[in-house]
Design a protein around this motif. Structure first.
Motif, PDB file in Angstrom:
ATOM      1  N   SER A 102      -3.705   3.772  -8.925  1.00 15.40           N
ATOM      2  CA  SER A 102      -2.735   3.347  -7.912  1.00 15.40           C
ATOM      3  C   SER A 102      -3.228   3.624  -6.503  1.00 15.40           C
ATOM      4  O   SER A 102      -3.071   2.787  -5.606  1.00 15.40           O
ATOM      5  CB  SER A 102      -1.383   4.026  -8.149  1.00 15.40           C
ATOM      6  OG  SER A 102      -0.818   3.588  -9.363  1.00 15.40           O
ATOM      7  N   MET A 103      -3.827   4.796  -6.288  1.00 18.86           N
ATOM      8  CA  MET A 103      -4.305   5.126  -4.947  1.00 18.86           C
ATOM      9  C   MET A 103      -5.514   4.276  -4.575  1.00 18.86           C
ATOM     10  O   MET A 103      -5.668   3.899  -3.403  1.00 18.86           O
ATOM     11  CB  MET A 103      -4.638   6.617  -4.837  1.00 18.86           C
ATOM     12  CG  MET A 103      -4.745   7.096  -3.413  1.00 18.86           C
ATOM     13  SD  MET A 103      -3.204   6.953  -2.454  1.00 18.86           S
ATOM     14  CE  MET A 103      -2.290   8.379  -3.054  1.00 18.86           C
ATOM     15  N   THR A 104      -6.348   3.952  -5.550  1.00 17.72           N
ATOM     16  CA  THR A 104      -7.486   3.061  -5.284  1.00 17.72           C
ATOM     17  C   THR A 104      -6.977   1.708  -4.806  1.00 17.72           C
ATOM     18  O   THR A 104      -7.470   1.157  -3.812  1.00 17.72           O
ATOM     19  CB  THR A 104      -8.360   2.892  -6.542  1.00 17.72           C
ATOM     20  OG1 THR A 104      -8.894   4.167  -6.899  1.00 17.72           O
ATOM     21  CG2 THR A 104      -9.503   1.909  -6.303  1.00 17.72           C
ATOM     22  N   GLU A 105      -5.957   1.178  -5.504  1.00 18.73           N
ATOM     23  CA  GLU A 105      -5.400  -0.103  -5.083  1.00 18.73           C
ATOM     24  C   GLU A 105      -4.751   0.007  -3.703  1.00 18.73           C
ATOM     25  O   GLU A 105      -4.880  -0.900  -2.876  1.00 18.73           O
ATOM     26  CB  GLU A 105      -4.394  -0.630  -6.111  1.00 18.73           C
ATOM     27  CG  GLU A 105      -3.929  -2.034  -5.785  1.00 18.73           C
ATOM     28  CD  GLU A 105      -2.938  -2.623  -6.766  1.00 18.73           C
ATOM     29  OE1 GLU A 105      -2.382  -3.688  -6.441  1.00 18.73           O
ATOM     30  OE2 GLU A 105      -2.688  -2.025  -7.831  1.00 18.73           O
ATOM     31  N   SER A 129       0.826  -1.202   0.000  1.00 20.49           N
ATOM     32  CA  SER A 129       0.000   0.000   0.000  1.00 20.49           C
ATOM     33  C   SER A 129       0.866   1.261   0.000  1.00 20.49           C
ATOM     34  O   SER A 129       0.588   2.221  -0.723  1.00 20.49           O
ATOM     35  CB  SER A 129      -0.934  -0.007   1.206  1.00 20.49           C
ATOM     36  OG  SER A 129      -1.711   1.165   1.227  1.00 20.49           O
ATOM     37  N   ASP A 130       1.934   1.261   0.786  1.00 19.00           N
ATOM     38  CA  ASP A 130       2.847   2.402   0.842  1.00 19.00           C
ATOM     39  C   ASP A 130       3.487   2.664  -0.525  1.00 19.00           C
ATOM     40  O   ASP A 130       3.569   3.804  -0.974  1.00 19.00           O
ATOM     41  CB  ASP A 130       3.918   2.138   1.908  1.00 19.00           C
ATOM     42  CG  ASP A 130       4.851   3.315   2.091  1.00 19.00           C
ATOM     43  OD1 ASP A 130       4.369   4.450   2.255  1.00 19.00           O
ATOM     44  OD2 ASP A 130       6.084   3.099   2.061  1.00 19.00           O
ATOM     45  N   SER A 131       3.912   1.602  -1.193  1.00 17.35           N
ATOM     46  CA  SER A 131       4.526   1.760  -2.516  1.00 17.35           C
ATOM     47  C   SER A 131       3.510   2.287  -3.532  1.00 17.35           C
ATOM     48  O   SER A 131       3.819   3.162  -4.344  1.00 17.35           O
ATOM     49  CB  SER A 131       5.107   0.432  -3.002  1.00 17.35           C
ATOM     50  OG  SER A 131       6.201   0.053  -2.212  1.00 17.35           O
ATOM     51  N   LEU A 132       2.294   1.755  -3.490  1.00 14.72           N
ATOM     52  CA  LEU A 132       1.238   2.230  -4.394  1.00 14.72           C
ATOM     53  C   LEU A 132       0.891   3.688  -4.115  1.00 14.72           C
ATOM     54  O   LEU A 132       0.663   4.471  -5.047  1.00 14.72           O
ATOM     55  CB  LEU A 132      -0.012   1.353  -4.239  1.00 14.72           C
ATOM     56  CG  LEU A 132       0.105  -0.047  -4.838  1.00 14.72           C
ATOM     57  CD1 LEU A 132      -0.959  -0.966  -4.246  1.00 14.72           C
ATOM     58  CD2 LEU A 132      -0.011   0.015  -6.359  1.00 14.72           C
ATOM     59  N   HIS A 133       0.855   4.065  -2.848  1.00  8.08           N
ATOM     60  CA  HIS A 133       0.583   5.454  -2.446  1.00  8.08           C
ATOM     61  C   HIS A 133       1.634   6.389  -3.050  1.00  8.08           C
ATOM     62  O   HIS A 133       1.297   7.419  -3.639  1.00  8.08           O
ATOM     63  CB  HIS A 133       0.578   5.533  -0.909  1.00  8.08           C
ATOM     64  CG  HIS A 133       0.221   6.873  -0.369  1.00  8.08           C
ATOM     65  ND1 HIS A 133      -1.022   7.157   0.124  1.00  8.08           N
ATOM     66  CD2 HIS A 133       0.948   8.013  -0.235  1.00  8.08           C
ATOM     67  CE1 HIS A 133      -1.049   8.428   0.540  1.00  8.08           C
ATOM     68  NE2 HIS A 133       0.128   8.947   0.337  1.00  8.08           N
ATOM     69  N   LEU A 151      -1.569   2.456  10.753  1.00  9.37           N
ATOM     70  CA  LEU A 151      -2.229   1.922   9.555  1.00  9.37           C
ATOM     71  C   LEU A 151      -3.520   2.681   9.266  1.00  9.37           C
ATOM     72  O   LEU A 151      -3.819   2.991   8.107  1.00  9.37           O
ATOM     73  CB  LEU A 151      -2.519   0.428   9.713  1.00  9.37           C
ATOM     74  CG  LEU A 151      -1.328  -0.515   9.629  1.00  9.37           C
ATOM     75  CD1 LEU A 151      -1.763  -1.954   9.914  1.00  9.37           C
ATOM     76  CD2 LEU A 151      -0.637  -0.423   8.278  1.00  9.37           C
ATOM     77  N   LEU A 152      -4.270   2.996  10.307  1.00  7.22           N
ATOM     78  CA  LEU A 152      -5.504   3.766  10.124  1.00  7.22           C
ATOM     79  C   LEU A 152      -5.192   5.156   9.581  1.00  7.22           C
ATOM     80  O   LEU A 152      -5.863   5.645   8.671  1.00  7.22           O
ATOM     81  CB  LEU A 152      -6.285   3.851  11.442  1.00  7.22           C
ATOM     82  CG  LEU A 152      -7.647   4.528  11.352  1.00  7.22           C
ATOM     83  CD1 LEU A 152      -8.560   3.829  10.349  1.00  7.22           C
ATOM     84  CD2 LEU A 152      -8.297   4.575  12.728  1.00  7.22           C
ATOM     85  N   LYS A 153      -4.161   5.773  10.113  1.00  9.12           N
ATOM     86  CA  LYS A 153      -3.724   7.090   9.629  1.00  9.12           C
ATOM     87  C   LYS A 153      -3.326   7.003   8.150  1.00  9.12           C
ATOM     88  O   LYS A 153      -3.727   7.841   7.336  1.00  9.12           O
ATOM     89  CB  LYS A 153      -2.547   7.590  10.467  1.00  9.12           C
ATOM     90  CG  LYS A 153      -1.999   8.933  10.064  1.00  9.12           C
ATOM     91  CD  LYS A 153      -0.857   9.350  10.999  1.00  9.12           C
ATOM     92  CE  LYS A 153      -0.286  10.683  10.652  1.00  9.12           C
ATOM     93  NZ  LYS A 153       0.726  10.619   9.611  1.00  9.12           N
ATOM     94  N   ASN A 154      -2.552   5.978   7.790  1.00 11.26           N
ATOM     95  CA  ASN A 154      -2.126   5.801   6.392  1.00 11.26           C
ATOM     96  C   ASN A 154      -3.330   5.585   5.481  1.00 11.26           C
ATOM     97  O   ASN A 154      -3.397   6.152   4.383  1.00 11.26           O
ATOM     98  CB  ASN A 154      -1.165   4.611   6.264  1.00 11.26           C
ATOM     99  CG  ASN A 154       0.157   4.852   6.952  1.00 11.26           C
ATOM    100  OD1 ASN A 154       0.463   5.945   7.409  1.00 11.26           O
ATOM    101  ND2 ASN A 154       0.951   3.806   7.046  1.00 11.26           N
ATOM    102  N   TYR A 155      -4.271   4.771   5.949  1.00 14.82           N
ATOM    103  CA  TYR A 155      -5.474   4.508   5.160  1.00 14.82           C
ATOM    104  C   TYR A 155      -6.253   5.807   4.933  1.00 14.82           C
ATOM    105  O   TYR A 155      -6.646   6.118   3.804  1.00 14.82           O
ATOM    106  CB  TYR A 155      -6.357   3.471   5.860  1.00 14.82           C
ATOM    107  CG  TYR A 155      -7.667   3.240   5.146  1.00 14.82           C
ATOM    108  CD1 TYR A 155      -7.709   2.463   3.989  1.00 14.82           C
ATOM    109  CD2 TYR A 155      -8.846   3.800   5.618  1.00 14.82           C
ATOM    110  CE1 TYR A 155      -8.911   2.247   3.325  1.00 14.82           C
ATOM    111  CE2 TYR A 155     -10.047   3.587   4.957  1.00 14.82           C
ATOM    112  CZ  TYR A 155     -10.078   2.824   3.812  1.00 14.82           C
ATOM    113  OH  TYR A 155     -11.267   2.631   3.147  1.00 14.82           O
ATOM    114  N   ASN A 156      -6.458   6.567   5.994  1.00 11.29           N
ATOM    115  CA  ASN A 156      -7.206   7.819   5.876  1.00 11.29           C
ATOM    116  C   ASN A 156      -6.505   8.810   4.954  1.00 11.29           C
ATOM    117  O   ASN A 156      -7.160   9.519   4.175  1.00 11.29           O
ATOM    118  CB  ASN A 156      -7.451   8.431   7.255  1.00 11.29           C
ATOM    119  CG  ASN A 156      -8.457   7.637   8.056  1.00 11.29           C
ATOM    120  OD1 ASN A 156      -9.308   6.946   7.507  1.00 11.29           O
ATOM    121  ND2 ASN A 156      -8.351   7.705   9.376  1.00 11.29           N
TER     122      ASN A 156
END
Length: 162
Positions: free
Chosen positions: A122-125, A100-104, A140-145
């Protein structure tokens, strides 16, 4: 033992690159990452267990190249995603957050270069990968948000790609 020594040397170079990047010395950061990347590629040939380290250096190199406006940025960021996608397919519990971090990061690069459709993809994935595990830790919640917020911004961007 020799492989571990090389791994530690490559990690030191990568950490020095991070320090240089944080001090805005992007050219020196790039140099450190490139040296570390050569070692990490060699290590992966000897033992695929070093793939995680390779992906970490690819991502850091891609990010610093992006800051430098380097034309090779995309190839390193895409390779980091590819490596982490492979790791996640083998060990989903362990590598979902890293993928997720790499896709972000790839999505942010696409947005900075005006490729909004690719940024949205990419951000959707990144969101889809992180969503099932977002409540495991506050980070993880912070990254997701953050990813959801970025995705919403991308969707508001005008795009002439369609």
């Amino acid at each position: 033992h020799d492989l571990d020594n090389l791994r530690h040397y490559a990690m030191t170079l990568t950490n020095l690159g991070i320090l240089k990047k944080n001090n805005l010395d992007f050219d020196q950061a790039k140099s450190c990452y490139i040296k570390a990347l050569k070692i990490r590629r060699w290590l992966v040939q000897k033992n695929p267990a070093y793939l995680e380290d390779l992906a970490f250096t690819l991502l850091n190199l891609g990010n610093v190249l992006s800051l430098l406006g380097d034309s090779e940025t995309e190839s390193f960021l895409v390779e980091a995603v590819k490596v982490r996608r492979g790791l996640k397919s083998q060990f989903p519990e362990r590598y979902s957050d890293q993928l997720s971090d790499s896709l972000h990061n790839l999505a942010l690069f696409y947005a900075r270069t005006g490729r909004i459709r690719l940024a949205i993809q990419s951000m959707t994935e990144a969101c889809e990968v992180l969503e099932p595990i977002k409540h495991r830790t506050p980070q993880l919640l912070k990254n997701y948000n953050e990813s959801v917020d970025e995705l919403s911004k991308f969707k508001q961007e005008p795009s002439d790609e369609f």
